[in-house]
Design a protein around this motif. Sequence first.
Motif, PDB file in Angstrom:
ATOM      1  N   TYR A   1      11.653   0.470   2.583  1.00  0.00           N
ATOM      2  CA  TYR A   1      11.761   0.171   1.158  1.00  0.00           C
ATOM      3  C   TYR A   1      10.519   0.562   0.373  1.00  0.00           C
ATOM      4  O   TYR A   1      10.635   1.146  -0.717  1.00  0.00           O
ATOM      5  CB  TYR A   1      12.069  -1.322   0.956  1.00  0.00           C
ATOM      6  CG  TYR A   1      11.811  -1.793  -0.438  1.00  0.00           C
ATOM      7  CD1 TYR A   1      12.681  -1.479  -1.474  1.00  0.00           C
ATOM      8  CD2 TYR A   1      10.662  -2.526  -0.743  1.00  0.00           C
ATOM      9  CE1 TYR A   1      12.433  -1.892  -2.778  1.00  0.00           C
ATOM     10  CE2 TYR A   1      10.402  -2.948  -2.031  1.00  0.00           C
ATOM     11  CZ  TYR A   1      11.286  -2.625  -3.039  1.00  0.00           C
ATOM     12  OH  TYR A   1      11.025  -3.019  -4.332  1.00  0.00           O
ATOM     13  N   PRO A   2       9.296   0.298   0.839  1.00  0.00           N
ATOM     14  CA  PRO A   2       8.115   0.699   0.067  1.00  0.00           C
ATOM     15  C   PRO A   2       8.041   2.191  -0.224  1.00  0.00           C
ATOM     16  O   PRO A   2       7.607   2.595  -1.316  1.00  0.00           O
ATOM     17  CB  PRO A   2       6.948   0.247   0.954  1.00  0.00           C
ATOM     18  CG  PRO A   2       7.482  -0.903   1.722  1.00  0.00           C
ATOM     19  CD  PRO A   2       8.905  -0.534   2.005  1.00  0.00           C
TER      20      PRO A   2
ATOM     21  N   ALA B   1       0.828  -1.209   0.000  1.00  0.00           N
ATOM     22  CA  ALA B   1       0.000   0.000   0.000  1.00  0.00           C
ATOM     23  C   ALA B   1       0.862   1.258   0.000  1.00  0.00           C
ATOM     24  O   ALA B   1       0.591   2.216  -0.727  1.00  0.00           O
ATOM     25  CB  ALA B   1      -0.925  -0.008   1.216  1.00  0.00           C
ATOM     26  N   PHE B   2       1.902   1.280   0.834  1.00  0.00           N
ATOM     27  CA  PHE B   2       2.789   2.429   0.865  1.00  0.00           C
ATOM     28  C   PHE B   2       3.508   2.630  -0.473  1.00  0.00           C
ATOM     29  O   PHE B   2       3.817   3.753  -0.858  1.00  0.00           O
ATOM     30  CB  PHE B   2       3.828   2.270   1.976  1.00  0.00           C
ATOM     31  CG  PHE B   2       3.267   2.387   3.360  1.00  0.00           C
ATOM     32  CD1 PHE B   2       2.174   3.213   3.629  1.00  0.00           C
ATOM     33  CD2 PHE B   2       3.823   1.670   4.412  1.00  0.00           C
ATOM     34  CE1 PHE B   2       1.644   3.318   4.909  1.00  0.00           C
ATOM     35  CE2 PHE B   2       3.320   1.772   5.696  1.00  0.00           C
ATOM     36  CZ  PHE B   2       2.222   2.593   5.943  1.00  0.00           C
ATOM     37  N   ALA B   3       3.780   1.530  -1.182  1.00  0.00           N
ATOM     38  CA  ALA B   3       4.531   1.608  -2.432  1.00  0.00           C
ATOM     39  C   ALA B   3       3.654   1.955  -3.626  1.00  0.00           C
ATOM     40  O   ALA B   3       3.988   2.841  -4.421  1.00  0.00           O
ATOM     41  CB  ALA B   3       5.257   0.284  -2.683  1.00  0.00           C
TER      42      ALA B   3
ATOM     43  N   GLN C   1       6.445  -7.700  -6.670  1.00  0.00           N
ATOM     44  CA  GLN C   1       6.978  -6.638  -5.825  1.00  0.00           C
ATOM     45  C   GLN C   1       7.357  -7.163  -4.441  1.00  0.00           C
ATOM     46  O   GLN C   1       8.320  -6.689  -3.828  1.00  0.00           O
ATOM     47  CB  GLN C   1       5.962  -5.498  -5.712  1.00  0.00           C
ATOM     48  CG  GLN C   1       5.683  -4.784  -7.024  1.00  0.00           C
ATOM     49  CD  GLN C   1       6.925  -4.160  -7.639  1.00  0.00           C
ATOM     50  OE1 GLN C   1       7.887  -3.824  -6.948  1.00  0.00           O
ATOM     51  NE2 GLN C   1       6.918  -4.000  -8.959  1.00  0.00           N
ATOM     52  N   TRP C   2       6.620  -8.139  -3.948  1.00  0.00           N
ATOM     53  CA  TRP C   2       6.991  -8.759  -2.669  1.00  0.00           C
ATOM     54  C   TRP C   2       8.347  -9.445  -2.781  1.00  0.00           C
ATOM     55  O   TRP C   2       9.184  -9.347  -1.872  1.00  0.00           O
ATOM     56  CB  TRP C   2       5.924  -9.773  -2.246  1.00  0.00           C
ATOM     57  CG  TRP C   2       6.424 -10.778  -1.255  1.00  0.00           C
ATOM     58  CD1 TRP C   2       6.669 -10.566   0.080  1.00  0.00           C
ATOM     59  CD2 TRP C   2       6.769 -12.143  -1.508  1.00  0.00           C
ATOM     60  NE1 TRP C   2       7.134 -11.728   0.658  1.00  0.00           N
ATOM     61  CE2 TRP C   2       7.206 -12.700  -0.292  1.00  0.00           C
ATOM     62  CE3 TRP C   2       6.743 -12.946  -2.649  1.00  0.00           C
ATOM     63  CZ2 TRP C   2       7.619 -14.028  -0.189  1.00  0.00           C
ATOM     64  CZ3 TRP C   2       7.148 -14.267  -2.550  1.00  0.00           C
ATOM     65  CH2 TRP C   2       7.568 -14.787  -1.332  1.00  0.00           C
ATOM     66  N   ALA C   3       8.599 -10.137  -3.881  1.00  0.00           N
ATOM     67  CA  ALA C   3       9.891 -10.800  -4.064  1.00  0.00           C
ATOM     68  C   ALA C   3      11.031  -9.787  -4.046  1.00  0.00           C
ATOM     69  O   ALA C   3      12.123 -10.075  -3.528  1.00  0.00           O
ATOM     70  CB  ALA C   3       9.889 -11.593  -5.372  1.00  0.00           C
ATOM     71  N   PHE C   4      10.800  -8.596  -4.581  1.00  0.00           N
ATOM     72  CA  PHE C   4      11.802  -7.537  -4.527  1.00  0.00           C
ATOM     73  C   PHE C   4      12.019  -7.074  -3.092  1.00  0.00           C
ATOM     74  O   PHE C   4      13.156  -6.834  -2.660  1.00  0.00           O
ATOM     75  CB  PHE C   4      11.355  -6.355  -5.388  1.00  0.00           C
ATOM     76  CG  PHE C   4      11.849  -6.403  -6.803  1.00  0.00           C
ATOM     77  CD1 PHE C   4      12.637  -5.397  -7.320  1.00  0.00           C
ATOM     78  CD2 PHE C   4      11.517  -7.468  -7.634  1.00  0.00           C
ATOM     79  CE1 PHE C   4      13.096  -5.449  -8.627  1.00  0.00           C
ATOM     80  CE2 PHE C   4      11.963  -7.529  -8.931  1.00  0.00           C
ATOM     81  CZ  PHE C   4      12.759  -6.510  -9.445  1.00  0.00           C
TER      82      PHE C   4
END
Length: 510
Positions: free
Chosen positions: A167-168, A97-99, A131-134
């Motif tokens: 990171y996000p 959500a933040f990203a 994006q989670w994998a990143f």
Amino acid sequence: MASLSCSSDLATLINQTAAAHYLCNQFDSISRKLNDTTYAVDNTYLLFSAYLVFAMQLGFAMLCAGSVRAKNTMNIMLTNVLDAAAGGLSYYLFGFAFAFGSPSNGFIGRHFFGLRDYPIPTADYSFFLYQWAFAIAVAGITSGSIAERTQFVAYLIYSSFLTGFVYPVVSHWFWSADGWASATRSDGNVLFGSGVIDFAGSGVVHMVGGIAGLWGALIEGPRIGRFDRTGRSVALRGHSSSLVVLGSFLLWFGWYGFNPGSFFTIAKGYGGASYKGQWSAIGRTAVTTTLAGSTAALTTLFSKRLLVGHWNVIDVCNGLLGGFAAITSGCAVVEPWAAIVCGFVAAWVLIALNKLAAKVEYDDPLEAAQLHGGCGAWGVLFTGLFAKREYVEEIYGIGRPFGALMNGGGKLLAAQLIEIVVVCGWVTATMGPLFYGLHKMNLLRISRDDETAGMDLTRHGGFAYAYHDDEDGSSRGVGLMMRKIEPASTSPSPPAAPHLSLHPLSISSL
């Protein structure tokens, strides 16, 4: 208009109208199927790329395990598992959500918490998984910098905070359609008319992980025995070169999802020649990635041979990864020959930073801050220098500034410099206080006795390569390990075949 009677003329018109409706329905059906096929192909491509990036976690785990001493193997393997698990929940609840929570402001996203109201017409679950994998890759980078001396609870705290917030926010700035420095900003008001081109994350991923690890390692201090009383560097070598090589090859394999996968789609034409399309750009990106890593590996090989007098596979593996970290920013917008330049310089950046680290008594067991932070920063600058106009316009639109050394002016380079500054500042302002707070609360570093004995024994129930001979573990500290026994006979007769026996293993022998 002449009147129509119930004759062959009217029958002909009716038949033509029916035929037209029939043909239109068929064309609509074909169009829908083609659209469905395009979505399916693109989502399958993105999911496959996500699986490749996730496989990098195994690469990180093997690389970390081989780079630490045997007495800390279980600890570093467990942290890599929990980077993925804790990162999965924190990124699901908050990070995504933040990203990418759009619509939002330029600083932080504000929708899709817990994937509420998701997916949307422009993005599906495959995008979240990618994006989670990143995000968990960032946590894996940081864990290497603070290996062999960090309390387990500190791993859980920093990993969740890094993947769920730090990171996000950075990825929102540079990758979201609402981000203030994004090259794909939806309103077209991009920074310096170009925005930041960090295609797969030399800055967003590698610099964030590397700088976070830098602050953790600085605040913790070096491992016991890493520097002697005179300040001379003492090598604390990892216990398995084989695991380091295995991890490096797994990371190499995963990078083909990391860089080419960042296109997100593959079934997209660019116009002009029929063979030109996103599929070709994806192939070029895989080539530039390969060349940068290969060049960095060879440069490190011969450079270290000249500097230290021998061939070192560990140094070559780190050089390889440094080249990959550097090319990640500009992999899609540079020529293959430029990727060779990128890898060559990245190798020397890594060598120089390792020399500096030894001089200032900075201890990073995996060289993560130097490799990901330093080479990542070089990669961001490299893009501002060598991005090719044709490739930039294919991906980001006509009229965008391109590389300064490619006659593109200095706007893109200025944007890239700003990325380096703000990433360093943001990670320092967030992760620095976190690590310092953990340190003040005695939650960061383990005790001297625990560090000497090894965390596998003191925190995880036993050594990774030793096995206890009782079920309840009452003989903690003494294990059984296989070793080779040479024949004692010195007679000229052929020696007996060596056999394996069990012998007690003391704590100090590890």
